[in-house]
Every structure is written in C-alpha cells, then in structure tokens.
Design an enzyme around this catalytic site. Structure first.
Site, PDB file in Angstrom:
ATOM      1  N   TYR A 150       0.859  -1.297   0.196  1.00  0.00           N
ATOM      2  CA  TYR A 150      -0.081  -0.038   0.112  1.00  0.00           C
ATOM      3  C   TYR A 150       0.750   1.191  -0.040  1.00  0.00           C
ATOM      4  O   TYR A 150       0.679   2.425  -0.674  1.00  0.00           O
ATOM      5  CB  TYR A 150      -0.964  -0.090   1.265  1.00  0.00           C
ATOM      6  CG  TYR A 150      -2.120   1.045   1.335  1.00  0.00           C
ATOM      7  CD1 TYR A 150      -3.171   0.942   0.541  1.00  0.00           C
ATOM      8  CD2 TYR A 150      -1.994   2.145   2.106  1.00  0.00           C
ATOM      9  CE1 TYR A 150      -4.182   1.936   0.370  1.00  0.00           C
ATOM     10  CE2 TYR A 150      -2.762   3.081   2.239  1.00  0.00           C
ATOM     11  CZ  TYR A 150      -4.211   2.948   1.465  1.00  0.00           C
ATOM     12  OH  TYR A 150      -5.133   4.140   1.738  1.00  0.00           O
ATOM     13  N   LYS A 154       0.823   4.190  -2.916  1.00  0.00           N
ATOM     14  CA  LYS A 154       0.492   5.503  -2.520  1.00  0.00           C
ATOM     15  C   LYS A 154       1.755   6.620  -2.891  1.00  0.00           C
ATOM     16  O   LYS A 154       1.408   7.551  -3.028  1.00  0.00           O
ATOM     17  CB  LYS A 154       0.058   5.615  -1.226  1.00  0.00           C
ATOM     18  CG  LYS A 154      -1.227   4.945  -0.902  1.00  0.00           C
ATOM     19  CD  LYS A 154      -2.332   5.468  -1.882  1.00  0.00           C
ATOM     20  CE  LYS A 154      -3.675   4.995  -1.692  1.00  0.00           C
ATOM     21  NZ  LYS A 154      -4.739   5.280  -2.533  1.00  0.00           N
TER      22      LYS A 154
END
Length: 249
Positions: A150, A154
């Site tokens: 993640y 991001k």
C-alpha cells in the site's frame, strides 16, 4: 455546459463523499465501482439533492473494462474532464508474510487502475483543453508498518501525479494528489479487526495522536478534492496535499 466527473471507488467512504461533494459543486458525476449495484446508494443521495449521477460498474485494473466505462460515461453524461482516482484495496501484512497476490492486487488497483483511467480520460481532457485529475495518495506513502504494498502504491501515486502535471499542463489540465491521514471509513474496520480491537478503540487511540484532536471524516478529504477540481485551482498542479490533521511531509 455542465462538466462531467468520474470518481472511482465511489460506492462508499471517501469516494462516495467525494462524488456527493462534486455533484453539489454542480458537476454531473459518474459513480464508478467494481459493481454498479453497489453505487446505487451514492447515486440516490446525489439525485435526492437535485444532482445528476449514474452508476458504472468496472474493474479499474482491466483495460477493456475501463475503455468501455469511460465511453459509457461520455455517452450518458458528456465527455469526462474531471477524474478522481480513488479506487483502492488493502492487503496488509508484514513483508515476510506478504504473498505475491497481496502485492500484485494492491498495485493493480491503485497504480494500474489510476494509469488506465487517466489514459482513457485524458483524451477527453486534451480535446476540451481543460481538465482536472485528482489522485488519492495517503500518509502511508511516507512508510507504514505492515503496508509495504500500500505504501509503495501510494508513493507511486505521487510520482504519477507530478508526471501528469508536467505532461498535461500545456493542455490546461492540472493533476494533484490528496493524501489522507486517519479517516473514519469502513476500510478501517478491517484494520481494527486485524488488530483485535473494536473500531471505537481504534478511532479513540488515533485521535490522541492527531494534533487537531480528532480523526478525519470522508467529507474532509472531499473538500480538498473539490478545491483541486475547481476553477480556483487552475494554477495549482503537481502538488500533494496531506489531509491529516497535522503536518506530515
């Protein structure tokens, strides 16, 4: 002329709040998620408030599905010139436990999804000589235990955003990123369950660590997206705005 916006991952949470906010701002909104039926509540909320919206089902990581979805939006609402790449999933785990699928699934939805959606929509933006792209990053881009996939996705969204700003600026298209901190959404319930605590305990604990003394709401993020999508933001591009209740980067 009413401008058309597409918000991905808009069935619930930040995406739903953003779709509702953009509709209130006067845009026609395509509420896009994996399953069109799951978007019904968001569409109903927009229509109840006098706005115009349609539900669109598509897997943002599927090139053909994305092309079909963007063509559908153009036919039903008009050429989309505002794109909010919000679709995302969590597959949290410590690195040594993280599977290939955990990694691939997160990168596919966040990064490949944003790439495919943006590539499809920018054709309409360039033709219109006007556009707004808002990509959802996260404070996790700065690193977060148990989120190698993640965090990488991001952080990638930020590099992607800055490159879009450079390439598309000549066409009067801006690209910016909003990086939420701790926002109270259903996605966090998964985190609480994984940690073996209640959602309320998670929220209370988080609020103590945030300078403004509260956790964020989806509407806090939607307000930032609303600014980046507006005429007022025409000279702001390639930026990352942390919506986190305190300084982050």
């Amino acid at each position: 002329m009413t401008r058309t916006a597409i918000v991905t991952g808009a069935a619930r949470g930040i995406g739903a709040a953003t779709a509702i906010r953009l509709a209130a701002d006067g845009y026609a909104v395509a509420v896009l998620d994996l399953d069109a039926a799951s978007c019904a509540e968001t569409v109903a909320a927009i229509e109840a408030d006098g706005g115009r919206a349609i539900a669109v089902g598509a897997n943002v990581a599927d090139s053909a599905a994305v092309a079909d979805a963007v063509a559908l939006v153009a036919d039903e609402l008009g050429a989309p010139t505002i794109l909010v790449n919000n679709a995302g999933i969590l597959r949290d785990n410590l690195l040594f436990k993280m599977t290939d699928d955990d990694w691939d699934a997160v990168l596919a939805v966040h990064l490949r999804g944003a790439f495919l959606m943006t590539r499809a929509v920018q054709a309409h933006q360039v033709e219109a000589k006007w556009g707004r792209i808002v990509n959802l990053s996260s404070t996790s881009a700065l690193g977060n235990r148990g989120q190698a996939n993640y965090a990488a996705a991001k952080a990638g969204m930020q590099g992607f955003t800055k490159t879009l700003a450079i390439e598309l600026g000549r066409y009067n298209v801006t690209a910016n990123s909003v990086a939420p901190g701790f926002i109270a959404t259903d996605m966090l319930r998964q985190t609480a369950e994984r940690m073996g605590i209640t959602n309320e305990q998670l929220l209370e604990g988080a609020a103590k660590e945030i300078p403004v003394g509260r956790v964020g709401q989806p509407e806090d993020v939607a307000a930032a997206v609303s600014f980046f999508a507006s005429e007022a933001a025409s000279f702001v591009s390639g930026q990352v705005l942390y919506v986190a209740g305190g300084p982050k980067a």
